[in-house]
Motif scaffolding. Sequence first.
Motif, PDB file in Angstrom:
ATOM      1  N   MET A   1       0.825  -1.207   0.000  1.00 47.77           N
ATOM      2  CA  MET A   1       0.000   0.000   0.000  1.00 47.77           C
ATOM      3  C   MET A   1       0.863   1.263   0.000  1.00 47.77           C
ATOM      4  O   MET A   1       0.524   2.255  -0.641  1.00 47.77           O
ATOM      5  N   VAL A   2       1.995   1.226   0.702  1.00 47.24           N
ATOM      6  CA  VAL A   2       2.926   2.359   0.689  1.00 47.24           C
ATOM      7  C   VAL A   2       3.498   2.534  -0.718  1.00 47.24           C
ATOM      8  O   VAL A   2       3.532   3.642  -1.256  1.00 47.24           O
ATOM      9  N   ARG A   3       3.916   1.433  -1.308  1.00 48.35           N
ATOM     10  CA  ARG A   3       4.496   1.498  -2.655  1.00 48.35           C
ATOM     11  C   ARG A   3       3.481   2.049  -3.659  1.00 48.35           C
ATOM     12  O   ARG A   3       3.835   2.819  -4.557  1.00 48.35           O
ATOM     13  N   GLU A   4       2.205   1.681  -3.484  1.00 50.22           N
ATOM     14  CA  GLU A   4       1.150   2.151  -4.392  1.00 50.22           C
ATOM     15  C   GLU A   4       0.587   3.510  -3.973  1.00 50.22           C
ATOM     16  O   GLU A   4      -0.298   4.035  -4.637  1.00 50.22           O
ATOM     17  N   LYS A   5       1.097   4.032  -2.850  1.00 44.79           N
ATOM     18  CA  LYS A   5       0.633   5.318  -2.294  1.00 44.79           C
ATOM     19  C   LYS A   5      -0.883   5.301  -2.055  1.00 44.79           C
ATOM     20  O   LYS A   5      -1.577   6.282  -2.311  1.00 44.79           O
ATOM     21  N   SER A   6      -1.384   4.188  -1.534  1.00 44.51           N
ATOM     22  CA  SER A   6      -2.813   4.088  -1.255  1.00 44.51           C
ATOM     23  C   SER A   6      -3.131   4.214   0.234  1.00 44.51           C
ATOM     24  O   SER A   6      -4.283   4.072   0.624  1.00 44.51           O
ATOM     25  N   ILE A   7      -2.105   4.492   1.047  1.00 47.30           N
ATOM     26  CA  ILE A   7      -2.287   4.722   2.474  1.00 47.30           C
ATOM     27  C   ILE A   7      -1.401   5.918   2.843  1.00 47.30           C
ATOM     28  O   ILE A   7      -0.301   6.049   2.301  1.00 47.30           O
ATOM     29  N   PRO A   8      -1.874   6.806   3.711  1.00 43.32           N
ATOM     30  CA  PRO A   8      -1.040   7.971   4.065  1.00 43.32           C
ATOM     31  C   PRO A   8       0.161   7.561   4.922  1.00 43.32           C
ATOM     32  O   PRO A   8       0.005   6.809   5.890  1.00 43.32           O
ATOM     33  N   PHE A   9       1.344   8.027   4.539  1.00 40.62           N
ATOM     34  CA  PHE A   9       2.559   7.676   5.276  1.00 40.62           C
ATOM     35  C   PHE A   9       3.558   8.812   5.221  1.00 40.62           C
ATOM     36  O   PHE A   9       3.428   9.737   4.419  1.00 40.62           O
ATOM     37  N   ILE A  10       4.553   8.709   6.091  1.00 38.38           N
ATOM     38  CA  ILE A  10       5.652   9.673   6.133  1.00 38.38           C
ATOM     39  C   ILE A  10       6.936   8.884   5.914  1.00 38.38           C
ATOM     40  O   ILE A  10       7.159   7.873   6.586  1.00 38.38           O
ATOM     41  N   ARG A  11       7.754   9.331   4.978  1.00 41.54           N
ATOM     42  CA  ARG A  11       9.043   8.670   4.766  1.00 41.54           C
ATOM     43  C   ARG A  11      10.128   9.536   5.388  1.00 41.54           C
ATOM     44  O   ARG A  11      10.244  10.720   5.076  1.00 41.54           O
ATOM     45  N   ILE A  12      10.892   8.936   6.271  1.00 42.36           N
ATOM     46  CA  ILE A  12      12.016   9.614   6.922  1.00 42.36           C
ATOM     47  C   ILE A  12      13.288   9.050   6.292  1.00 42.36           C
ATOM     48  O   ILE A  12      13.560   7.858   6.418  1.00 42.36           O
ATOM     49  N   GLY A  13      14.022   9.893   5.589  1.00 43.02           N
ATOM     50  CA  GLY A  13      15.194   9.397   4.871  1.00 43.02           C
ATOM     51  C   GLY A  13      14.752   8.491   3.735  1.00 43.02           C
ATOM     52  O   GLY A  13      13.672   8.640   3.176  1.00 43.02           O
ATOM     53  N   SER A  14      15.586   7.518   3.418  1.00 42.34           N
ATOM     54  CA  SER A  14      15.249   6.641   2.298  1.00 42.34           C
ATOM     55  C   SER A  14      14.608   5.332   2.748  1.00 42.34           C
ATOM     56  O   SER A  14      14.086   4.592   1.919  1.00 42.34           O
ATOM     57  N   ARG A  15      14.615   5.042   4.055  1.00 39.37           N
ATOM     58  CA  ARG A  15      14.137   3.734   4.490  1.00 39.37           C
ATOM     59  C   ARG A  15      13.031   3.762   5.545  1.00 39.37           C
ATOM     60  O   ARG A  15      12.177   2.889   5.558  1.00 39.37           O
ATOM     61  N   ARG A  16      13.029   4.743   6.414  1.00 39.56           N
ATOM     62  CA  ARG A  16      12.103   4.751   7.559  1.00 39.56           C
ATOM     63  C   ARG A  16      10.716   5.198   7.118  1.00 39.56           C
ATOM     64  O   ARG A  16      10.569   6.247   6.481  1.00 39.56           O
ATOM     65  N   ILE A  17       9.708   4.397   7.451  1.00 36.22           N
ATOM     66  CA  ILE A  17       8.327   4.718   7.108  1.00 36.22           C
ATOM     67  C   ILE A  17       7.523   4.795   8.402  1.00 36.22           C
ATOM     68  O   ILE A  17       7.553   3.871   9.215  1.00 36.22           O
ATOM     69  N   LEU A  18       6.819   5.905   8.576  1.00 38.21           N
ATOM     70  CA  LEU A  18       5.971   6.100   9.746  1.00 38.21           C
ATOM     71  C   LEU A  18       4.579   6.526   9.293  1.00 38.21           C
ATOM     72  O   LEU A  18       4.388   6.979   8.163  1.00 38.21           O
ATOM     73  N   PHE A  19       3.626   6.404  10.204  1.00 37.66           N
ATOM     74  CA  PHE A  19       2.234   6.737   9.920  1.00 37.66           C
ATOM     75  C   PHE A  19       1.692   7.566  11.066  1.00 37.66           C
ATOM     76  O   PHE A  19       1.880   7.202  12.231  1.00 37.66           O
ATOM     77  N   LYS A  20       1.026   8.670  10.761  1.00 32.50           N
ATOM     78  CA  LYS A  20       0.363   9.458  11.800  1.00 32.50           C
ATOM     79  C   LYS A  20      -0.926   8.744  12.185  1.00 32.50           C
ATOM     80  O   LYS A  20      -1.734   8.401  11.317  1.00 32.50           O
ATOM     81  N   ARG A  21      -1.115   8.514  13.474  1.00 32.13           N
ATOM     82  CA  ARG A  21      -2.304   7.809  13.951  1.00 32.13           C
ATOM     83  C   ARG A  21      -3.585   8.495  13.470  1.00 32.13           C
ATOM     84  O   ARG A  21      -4.524   7.845  13.004  1.00 32.13           O
ATOM     85  N   GLU A  22      -3.611   9.842  13.532  1.00 29.86           N
ATOM     86  CA  GLU A  22      -4.792  10.585  13.103  1.00 29.86           C
ATOM     87  C   GLU A  22      -5.077  10.371  11.623  1.00 29.86           C
ATOM     88  O   GLU A  22      -6.231  10.250  11.206  1.00 29.86           O
ATOM     89  N   SER A  23      -4.025  10.352  10.816  1.00 28.39           N
ATOM     90  CA  SER A  23      -4.198  10.149   9.369  1.00 28.39           C
ATOM     91  C   SER A  23      -4.714   8.754   9.072  1.00 28.39           C
ATOM     92  O   SER A  23      -5.549   8.577   8.172  1.00 28.39           O
ATOM     93  N   ILE A  24      -4.241   7.759   9.810  1.00 27.05           N
ATOM     94  CA  ILE A  24      -4.711   6.386   9.608  1.00 27.05           C
ATOM     95  C   ILE A  24      -6.182   6.274  10.001  1.00 27.05           C
ATOM     96  O   ILE A  24      -6.978   5.659   9.296  1.00 27.05           O
ATOM     97  N   ASP A  25      -6.553   6.890  11.125  1.00 25.91           N
ATOM     98  CA  ASP A  25      -7.959   6.860  11.547  1.00 25.91           C
ATOM     99  C   ASP A  25      -8.860   7.514  10.499  1.00 25.91           C
ATOM    100  O   ASP A  25      -9.924   6.984  10.164  1.00 25.91           O
ATOM    101  N   GLN A  26      -8.432   8.658   9.969  1.00 25.50           N
ATOM    102  CA  GLN A  26      -9.217   9.346   8.940  1.00 25.50           C
ATOM    103  C   GLN A  26      -9.290   8.497   7.674  1.00 25.50           C
ATOM    104  O   GLN A  26     -10.352   8.358   7.064  1.00 25.50           O
TER     105      GLN A  26
END
Length: 66
Positions: free
Chosen positions: A27-52
Motif C-alpha cells: 500500500m505504501v508502494r502504491e501510495k494508497s495509504i497515508p505515510f511519512i518517509r524519513i530518509g530513504s528507508r524509515r516509514i511512519l504513519f500518523k495515527r490521526e491520518s490512519i484513523d481518517q
Amino acid sequence: MQIERRTLTVEEVAQYIGVSKDLIYIMVREKSIPFIRIGSRRILFKRESIDQWLSEQEVVVHEQNA
C-alpha cells in the motif's frame, strides 16, 4: 515528562488495522495509504491520518425495505 508518540511503525499499523506487514508495504508502494518517509528507508504513519483514512475506506450499506 513523557512524550506521547503520535506515529506508528509499519508493524504497528499492520496490527492496528488487522492486515499483514507485506500488505502495508504494498500500500505504501502504491501510495494508497497515508505515510511519512524519513530518509530513504524509515516509514511512519500518523495515527490521526490512519484513523481518517480508515473512515474514508468504510463502505456504508443502506438497508432497503423490501
